[in-house]
Motif scaffolding. Structure first.
Motif, PDB file in Angstrom:
ATOM      1  N   HIS A  93       0.855  -1.207   0.000  1.00 55.99           N
ATOM      2  CA  HIS A  93       0.000   0.000   0.000  1.00 55.99           C
ATOM      3  C   HIS A  93       0.883   1.247   0.000  1.00 55.99           C
ATOM      4  CE1 HIS A  93       0.694   0.920   4.379  1.00 55.99           C
ATOM      5  NE2 HIS A  93       0.896  -0.387   4.430  1.00 55.99           N
ATOM      6  N   ASP A 104       6.588   2.006   5.596  1.00 53.64           N
ATOM      7  CA  ASP A 104       5.391   1.190   5.831  1.00 53.64           C
ATOM      8  C   ASP A 104       4.445   1.322   4.641  1.00 53.64           C
ATOM      9  OD1 ASP A 104       2.902   1.097   8.534  1.00 53.64           O
ATOM     10  OD2 ASP A 104       2.938   0.174   6.541  1.00 53.64           O
ATOM     11  N   GLY A 105       4.486   0.306   3.789  1.00 49.05           N
ATOM     12  CA  GLY A 105       3.656   0.307   2.574  1.00 49.05           C
ATOM     13  C   GLY A 105       4.494   0.535   1.327  1.00 49.05           C
ATOM     14  N   GLU A 138      -5.016   1.274   3.479  1.00 48.34           N
ATOM     15  CA  GLU A 138      -4.603   0.165   4.352  1.00 48.34           C
ATOM     16  C   GLU A 138      -4.564   0.610   5.811  1.00 48.34           C
ATOM     17  OE1 GLU A 138      -1.813  -0.337   6.311  1.00 48.34           O
ATOM     18  OE2 GLU A 138      -2.062  -2.488   6.648  1.00 48.34           O
ATOM     19  N   GLU A 139      -4.182   1.845   6.056  1.00 46.72           N
ATOM     20  CA  GLU A 139      -4.037   2.261   7.456  1.00 46.72           C
ATOM     21  C   GLU A 139      -5.348   2.666   8.120  1.00 46.72           C
ATOM     22  OE1 GLU A 139       0.222   1.827   7.778  1.00 46.72           O
ATOM     23  OE2 GLU A 139      -1.552   1.689   9.044  1.00 46.72           O
ATOM     24  N   HIS A 204       7.331  -6.030   3.249  1.00 47.48           N
ATOM     25  CA  HIS A 204       6.999  -4.915   4.155  1.00 47.48           C
ATOM     26  C   HIS A 204       8.175  -4.636   5.076  1.00 47.48           C
ATOM     27  CE1 HIS A 204       4.492  -2.517   6.923  1.00 47.48           C
ATOM     28  NE2 HIS A 204       3.557  -2.564   6.022  1.00 47.48           N
ATOM     29  N   HIS A 361      -1.997  -6.391   7.978  1.00 47.46           N
ATOM     30  CA  HIS A 361      -1.596  -6.149   6.587  1.00 47.46           C
ATOM     31  C   HIS A 361      -2.687  -6.612   5.629  1.00 47.46           C
ATOM     32  CE1 HIS A 361       2.536  -5.252   7.774  1.00 47.46           C
ATOM     33  NE2 HIS A 361       2.473  -6.277   8.590  1.00 47.46           N
TER      34      HIS A 361
HETATM   35 MN    MN Z   1       1.667  -1.441   6.232  1.00 49.03          MN
END
Ligand code: MN
Ligand code: HGY
Ligand code: MN
Length: 416
Positions: A93, A104-105, A138-139, A204, A361
């Motif tokens: 993501h 992150d992503g 995603e978050e 990730h 995830h």
């Molecule tokens: Mn993530």
């Protein structure tokens, strides 16, 4: 050398570095250095344009699914699915938590494109379609439910619920989608898209202190994910009576901030008692004035742990201790990745360590929907995540690209 001793993939490293530098300024807050990349915002639109540009640069066909997730394909995923050998998909993501980190992503998306660059430079012939996925929201930073894109795609969240979620301004997901040019009436489980996915591998950044801790048995730049802890989000609506901060006697007050303080304190105590983790990271105070006793304090709880019963018992204990209802907003059961696939990935990567994670995830949502799924984690020296301090060394990021190259070489020829 851990994680195999194959020569490194130079072409993928160069394109990784280029893409990484291009993405760096998008949605980055100049004051905090953190990222504010939220679903269906202008930053999201810029990231989507970037993804489509990178896909087009490689001659990939970009498909937007019913929910707005992006899929960039090499080969014909429908023909492959019809022939019983659906595609291999990489990706992750691009959105962030408020003031989140760079990795992150995006690390999973950029590494996927970079791995393809290496394979192309090496003249590797894909035996099945290869997809690169970019899951939306995603978050859950804007509308409050994590993995909203993959939950809506798989039906883990109904379109009715998802589209009605609102952000801090009261804008619904449906309104935000429409304003961003995506038709919300199309939103719902998308079997046509899911049929194309034979195997999903999400790379990730590690969110935890295993690979980065020299004292931890798991060592090396890349680990394989085994499972995701059960985790959930709850809300406490703590009502009080708005009044003047200066003229209201203490004995006349009905101040919900005191109840919020109890929730925060008791959440930690319950987590310690039941052996899980609990976080209150978000409050919404109405009217949120320095000189006004609040009428309402909404308090969000994130609780997780290796044992689902412990997590649920901790939340129930908290609710009864503070005498307030814990309103469940989302719950994700423990997710085990495909065990044979986990073993194969570890072997492919020279006996890479296998780690569970407390982070949710999209890979977990797809695994729960029955898609054979695995994860790779790239070493994070401090383990810090959901913070501008989140970091991974460039060499380790390159090792992640190399790992994806090995995975595609091995899995691209196989039936799902
Ligand atoms: Mn993530
Ligand atoms: O909350 C999580 O674990 C993920 O970052 N969405
Ligand atoms: Mn995250």
């Amino acid at each position: 050398m851990p994680n195999g001793s194959r020569p490194v993939a130079q072409p993928g490293h160069e394109s990784f570095d280029r893409m990484w530098a291009e993405l760096a300024p998008v949605g980055r807050h100049p004051g905090t250095g953190g990222y504010r990349r939220f679903a269906w915002t202008s930053q999201d639109a810029t990231l989507r344009e970037w993804f489509v540009g990178e896909a087009s640069r490689r001659g990939l066909d970009v498909v937007t699914d019913r929910v707005g997730n992006l899929w960039a394909w090499r080969g014909d995923p429908d023909a492959a699915a019809a022939a019983g050998a659906p595609g291999l998909v990489l990706g992750s993501h691009l959105d962030s938590v408020p003031d989140g980190g760079a990795f992150d992503g995006p690390l999973g998306v950029v590494s996927a494109f970079a791995a393809l660059d290496h394979l192309d430079a090496a003249g590797f012939a894909l035996g099945r379609p290869l997809g690169i996925a970019c899951f939306g929201d995603e978050e859950g930073a804007r509308f409050g439910v994590a993995c909203a894109g993959s939950r809506l795609l798989t039906g883990a969240m109904t379109s009715e619920r998802g589209l009605a979620l609102t952000d801090a301004d009261g804008t619904t997901m449906a309104e935000a989608m429409r304003a961003a040019g995506h038709d919300p009436s199309a939103v719902g489980r998308d079997d046509e898209t899911l049929r194309r996915v034979g195997t999903f591998i999400e790379l990730h950044v590690e969110q935890g202190r295993a690979l980065g801790d020299p004292g931890h048995p798991a060592q090396g730049p890349v680990a394989v994910g085994s499972s995701i802890w059960p985790h959930g989000r709850w809300r406490f609506d703590l009502a009080g009576r708005a009044d003047h901060a200066g003229t209201t006697k203490l004995e006349d007050r009905d101040d919900p901030m005191l109840a919020a303080a109890a929730v925060i304190q008791q959440a930690r105590a319950a987590a310690q008692r039941f052996g899980c983790v609990a976080t209150v990271g978000k409050l919404r105070v109405l009217p949120n004035g320095v000189n006004a006793i609040p009428s309402l304090v909404q308090t969000w709880l994130d609780a997780r742990g290796a044992d689902a019963h412990a997590v649920r018992n901790a939340v129930s204990h908290l609710a009864s201790t503070v005498g307030q209802a814990a309103i469940e907003e989302s719950w994700t059961d423990a997710t085990d990745f495909d065990a044979p696939l986990v073993g194969r990935l570890s072997a492919l990567l020279g006996g890479a360590p296998v780690l569970a994670t407390g982070a949710g995830h999209d890979a977990g949502i797809l695994a729960s929907a029955g898609v054979p799924t695995g994860m790779l984690f790239v070493r994070n020296p401090t383990g810090i995540s959901h913070s501008p301090e989140e970091h991974a060394e460039t060499d380790d990021c390159h090792a992640g690209v190399d790992a994806l190259v090995r995975v595609v070489e091995a899995l691209a020829e196989e039936d799902a």
